[in-house]
Write a protein that holds these residues in place. Structure first.
Motif, PDB file in Angstrom:
ATOM      1  N   GLN A  25       0.826  -1.218   0.000  1.00 45.56           N
ATOM      2  CA  GLN A  25       0.000   0.000   0.000  1.00 45.56           C
ATOM      3  C   GLN A  25       0.857   1.264   0.000  1.00 45.56           C
ATOM      4  O   GLN A  25       0.422   2.312  -0.478  1.00 45.56           O
ATOM      5  N   LYS A  26       2.069   1.155   0.503  1.00 44.32           N
ATOM      6  CA  LYS A  26       2.960   2.326   0.504  1.00 44.32           C
ATOM      7  C   LYS A  26       3.637   2.510  -0.856  1.00 44.32           C
ATOM      8  O   LYS A  26       4.454   3.414  -1.018  1.00 44.32           O
ATOM      9  N   GLY A  27       3.376   1.602  -1.824  1.00 49.86           N
ATOM     10  CA  GLY A  27       3.835   1.853  -3.188  1.00 49.86           C
ATOM     11  C   GLY A  27       4.748   0.811  -3.807  1.00 49.86           C
ATOM     12  O   GLY A  27       5.207   0.998  -4.933  1.00 49.86           O
ATOM     13  N   ILE A  28       5.038  -0.282  -3.098  1.00 55.45           N
ATOM     14  CA  ILE A  28       5.900  -1.315  -3.705  1.00 55.45           C
ATOM     15  C   ILE A  28       5.032  -2.203  -4.601  1.00 55.45           C
ATOM     16  O   ILE A  28       4.023  -2.755  -4.149  1.00 55.45           O
ATOM     17  N   SER A  29       5.450  -2.351  -5.870  1.00 57.28           N
ATOM     18  CA  SER A  29       4.599  -3.096  -6.806  1.00 57.28           C
ATOM     19  C   SER A  29       5.289  -4.332  -7.393  1.00 57.28           C
ATOM     20  O   SER A  29       4.649  -5.113  -8.085  1.00 57.28           O
ATOM     21  N   ASP A  30       6.587  -4.498  -7.151  1.00 60.05           N
ATOM     22  CA  ASP A  30       7.307  -5.652  -7.685  1.00 60.05           C
ATOM     23  C   ASP A  30       6.878  -6.906  -6.902  1.00 60.05           C
ATOM     24  O   ASP A  30       7.216  -7.067  -5.723  1.00 60.05           O
ATOM     25  N   GLU A  31       6.139  -7.781  -7.586  1.00 59.59           N
ATOM     26  CA  GLU A  31       5.577  -8.954  -6.893  1.00 59.59           C
ATOM     27  C   GLU A  31       6.676  -9.878  -6.363  1.00 59.59           C
ATOM     28  O   GLU A  31       6.483 -10.553  -5.358  1.00 59.59           O
ATOM     29  N   ASN A  32       7.821  -9.917  -7.037  1.00 59.83           N
ATOM     30  CA  ASN A  32       8.915 -10.770  -6.553  1.00 59.83           C
ATOM     31  C   ASN A  32       9.446 -10.262  -5.210  1.00 59.83           C
ATOM     32  O   ASN A  32       9.789 -11.049  -4.330  1.00 59.83           O
ATOM     33  N   VAL A  33       9.500  -8.954  -5.075  1.00 57.99           N
ATOM     34  CA  VAL A  33       9.951  -8.359  -3.801  1.00 57.99           C
ATOM     35  C   VAL A  33       8.931  -8.686  -2.712  1.00 57.99           C
ATOM     36  O   VAL A  33       9.283  -9.111  -1.603  1.00 57.99           O
ATOM     37  N   LEU A  34       7.660  -8.505  -3.027  1.00 55.92           N
ATOM     38  CA  LEU A  34       6.604  -8.725  -2.024  1.00 55.92           C
ATOM     39  C   LEU A  34       6.560 -10.192  -1.613  1.00 55.92           C
ATOM     40  O   LEU A  34       6.405 -10.513  -0.427  1.00 55.92           O
ATOM     41  N   ARG A  35       6.735 -11.090  -2.573  1.00 52.24           N
ATOM     42  CA  ARG A  35       6.743 -12.529  -2.258  1.00 52.24           C
ATOM     43  C   ARG A  35       7.902 -12.878  -1.319  1.00 52.24           C
ATOM     44  O   ARG A  35       7.749 -13.632  -0.369  1.00 52.24           O
ATOM     45  N   ALA A  36       9.066 -12.297  -1.602  1.00 50.56           N
ATOM     46  CA  ALA A  36      10.238 -12.578  -0.752  1.00 50.56           C
ATOM     47  C   ALA A  36      10.001 -12.049   0.656  1.00 50.56           C
ATOM     48  O   ALA A  36      10.337 -12.700   1.646  1.00 50.56           O
ATOM     49  N   PHE A  72       9.809  -1.221   4.588  1.00 46.67           N
ATOM     50  CA  PHE A  72       9.510  -0.456   3.371  1.00 46.67           C
ATOM     51  C   PHE A  72      10.805  -0.061   2.664  1.00 46.67           C
ATOM     52  O   PHE A  72      10.899  -0.125   1.433  1.00 46.67           O
ATOM     53  N   THR A  73      11.808   0.343   3.440  1.00 54.41           N
ATOM     54  CA  THR A  73      13.089   0.761   2.846  1.00 54.41           C
ATOM     55  C   THR A  73      13.775  -0.428   2.168  1.00 54.41           C
ATOM     56  O   THR A  73      14.309  -0.305   1.063  1.00 54.41           O
ATOM     57  N   VAL A  74      13.744  -1.587   2.831  1.00 52.40           N
ATOM     58  CA  VAL A  74      14.318  -2.808   2.241  1.00 52.40           C
ATOM     59  C   VAL A  74      13.614  -3.099   0.909  1.00 52.40           C
ATOM     60  O   VAL A  74      14.262  -3.352  -0.118  1.00 52.40           O
ATOM     61  N   ALA A  75      12.285  -3.030   0.919  1.00 52.52           N
ATOM     62  CA  ALA A  75      11.512  -3.322  -0.296  1.00 52.52           C
ATOM     63  C   ALA A  75      11.804  -2.282  -1.380  1.00 52.52           C
ATOM     64  O   ALA A  75      11.944  -2.619  -2.563  1.00 52.52           O
ATOM     65  N   GLN A  99      18.281  -8.029   4.794  1.00 55.32           N
ATOM     66  CA  GLN A  99      18.241  -7.593   3.387  1.00 55.32           C
ATOM     67  C   GLN A  99      18.911  -8.632   2.474  1.00 55.32           C
ATOM     68  O   GLN A  99      18.384  -8.974   1.411  1.00 55.32           O
ATOM     69  N   ALA A 100      20.038  -9.156   2.920  1.00 57.96           N
ATOM     70  CA  ALA A 100      20.746 -10.167   2.124  1.00 57.96           C
ATOM     71  C   ALA A 100      19.864 -11.396   1.923  1.00 57.96           C
ATOM     72  O   ALA A 100      19.844 -12.000   0.844  1.00 57.96           O
ATOM     73  N   SER A 101      19.103 -11.754   2.951  1.00 57.86           N
ATOM     74  CA  SER A 101      18.236 -12.938   2.863  1.00 57.86           C
ATOM     75  C   SER A 101      17.062 -12.715   1.919  1.00 57.86           C
ATOM     76  O   SER A 101      16.619 -13.643   1.229  1.00 57.86           O
ATOM     77  N   ILE A 102      16.568 -11.490   1.860  1.00 54.50           N
ATOM     78  CA  ILE A 102      15.509 -11.160   0.888  1.00 54.50           C
ATOM     79  C   ILE A 102      16.063 -11.361  -0.533  1.00 54.50           C
ATOM     80  O   ILE A 102      15.408 -11.966  -1.400  1.00 54.50           O
ATOM     81  N   LEU A 103      17.276 -10.901  -0.765  1.00 56.34           N
ATOM     82  CA  LEU A 103      17.887 -11.047  -2.096  1.00 56.34           C
ATOM     83  C   LEU A 103      18.118 -12.520  -2.425  1.00 56.34           C
ATOM     84  O   LEU A 103      17.863 -12.986  -3.548  1.00 56.34           O
ATOM     85  N   TYR A 104      18.582 -13.278  -1.434  1.00 55.44           N
ATOM     86  CA  TYR A 104      18.803 -14.722  -1.625  1.00 55.44           C
ATOM     87  C   TYR A 104      17.481 -15.421  -1.938  1.00 55.44           C
ATOM     88  O   TYR A 104      17.395 -16.273  -2.833  1.00 55.44           O
ATOM     89  N   GLN A 105      16.453 -15.044  -1.209  1.00 52.80           N
ATOM     90  CA  GLN A 105      15.118 -15.631  -1.407  1.00 52.80           C
ATOM     91  C   GLN A 105      14.618 -15.389  -2.841  1.00 52.80           C
ATOM     92  O   GLN A 105      13.868 -16.182  -3.396  1.00 52.80           O
ATOM     93  N   MET A 106      15.078 -14.288  -3.447  1.00 51.42           N
ATOM     94  CA  MET A 106      14.674 -13.955  -4.821  1.00 51.42           C
ATOM     95  C   MET A 106      15.530 -14.672  -5.859  1.00 51.42           C
ATOM     96  O   MET A 106      15.388 -14.437  -7.058  1.00 51.42           O
ATOM     97  N   GLY A 107      16.451 -15.517  -5.397  1.00 50.80           N
ATOM     98  CA  GLY A 107      17.227 -16.324  -6.336  1.00 50.80           C
ATOM     99  C   GLY A 107      18.564 -15.720  -6.715  1.00 50.80           C
ATOM    100  O   GLY A 107      19.210 -16.180  -7.663  1.00 50.80           O
ATOM    101  N   ALA A 108      18.995 -14.663  -5.985  1.00 53.19           N
ATOM    102  CA  ALA A 108      20.286 -14.042  -6.294  1.00 53.19           C
ATOM    103  C   ALA A 108      21.416 -14.785  -5.598  1.00 53.19           C
ATOM    104  O   ALA A 108      21.207 -15.469  -4.594  1.00 53.19           O
TER     105      ALA A 108
END
Ligand code: SAM
Length: 220
Positions: A25-36, A72-75, A99-108
């Protein structure tokens, strides 16, 4: 690490779903980010004193006078990185490792460097135990990680007085650097894209507040 540390209950999952909706709702629209964000248990990265606040959209203290960034900042930073599966990403400022774990979760493939020994040691032990196979390094992020460069993406999670040339130079052509850059008592979220011809394009994305990127006087 005790089994308890890595429990993830229905209550936690529910709180995480709510937090992810708040960030959307604060404006993040990348579904991959939200899923992670919905998948990574933020409470695993908290010190026990603040556990009950793990799913608030706020930054909180961790060891060594540092903070785990606001979700929100991480996203927001992650969305600016345009993460693709298989991207090789350098993070400057491991902190809690969230933050590193969010990136890892996204397959990086994630490389993360931290300037505070206590935080580095904790993350080095905790991240693999939690299943986040991130390559952690103790060192000065101003210099990047030349031995492992170039990177598809670089993210800096502390406020920098300027954009270090070393980080720009460690980007692949087409690569993106996301870095909060000081402007008085706040930082301007800045992205730098390296073009195929070697030139750089810089864009600004609004004001944020970060702990400072530490220079030579940081604790070893
Ligand atoms: N990404 C972290 C997380 O998910 O918890 C939050 C990081 S905190 C806002 C900023 C971190 O940058 C701190 O852990 C701090 O010690 C680290 N840091 C500051 N200066 C640094 C430097 N020159 N090189 C590497 N890390 C640095």
């Amino acid at each position: 690490m005790s089994g308890n540390k890595f429990t993830d209950t229905f209550r936690h999952k529910g709180l995480r779903k709510k937090l992810t909706e708040t960030v959307r709702q604060k404006g993040i629209s990348d579904e991959n980010v939200l899923r992670a964000m919905e998948a990574v248990p933020r409470h695993w990265f908290f010190d026990s004193g603040f556990l009950e606040f793990a799913y608030e959209d706020k930054a909180f203290p961790i060891a060594a006078g540092q903070t785990i960034s606001q979700p929100f900042t991480v996203a927001f930073q992650t969305q600016l990185l345009q993460v693709k599966k298989g991207d090789k990403i350098l993070e400057v400022g491991t902190g809690s490792g969230y933050q590193a774990s969010i990136l890892y979760q996204m397959g990086a493939k994630v490389f993360s460097v931290e300037r505070q020994r206590a935080l580095y040691s904790k993350a080095k032990e905790m991240l693999p135990a939690a299943g986040y196979l991130i390559k952690t390094f103790f060192g000065d992020g101003y210099k990047g990680l030349p031995a492992f460069a170039p990177f598809d993406k670089i993210i800096v999670t502390a406020g920098a007085p300027y954009i270090p040339d070393a980080l720009k130079e460690q980007l692949k052509p087409g690569g993106i650097l996301v870095i909060p850059v000081d402007d008085d008592d706040y930082q301007i979220m800045t992205s730098v894209k390296r073009n195929a011809d070697g030139s750089f394009e810089t864009m600004q994305h609004g004001r944020f507040r970060f702990v400072p990127l530490l220079g030579d006087k940081a604790h070893d």
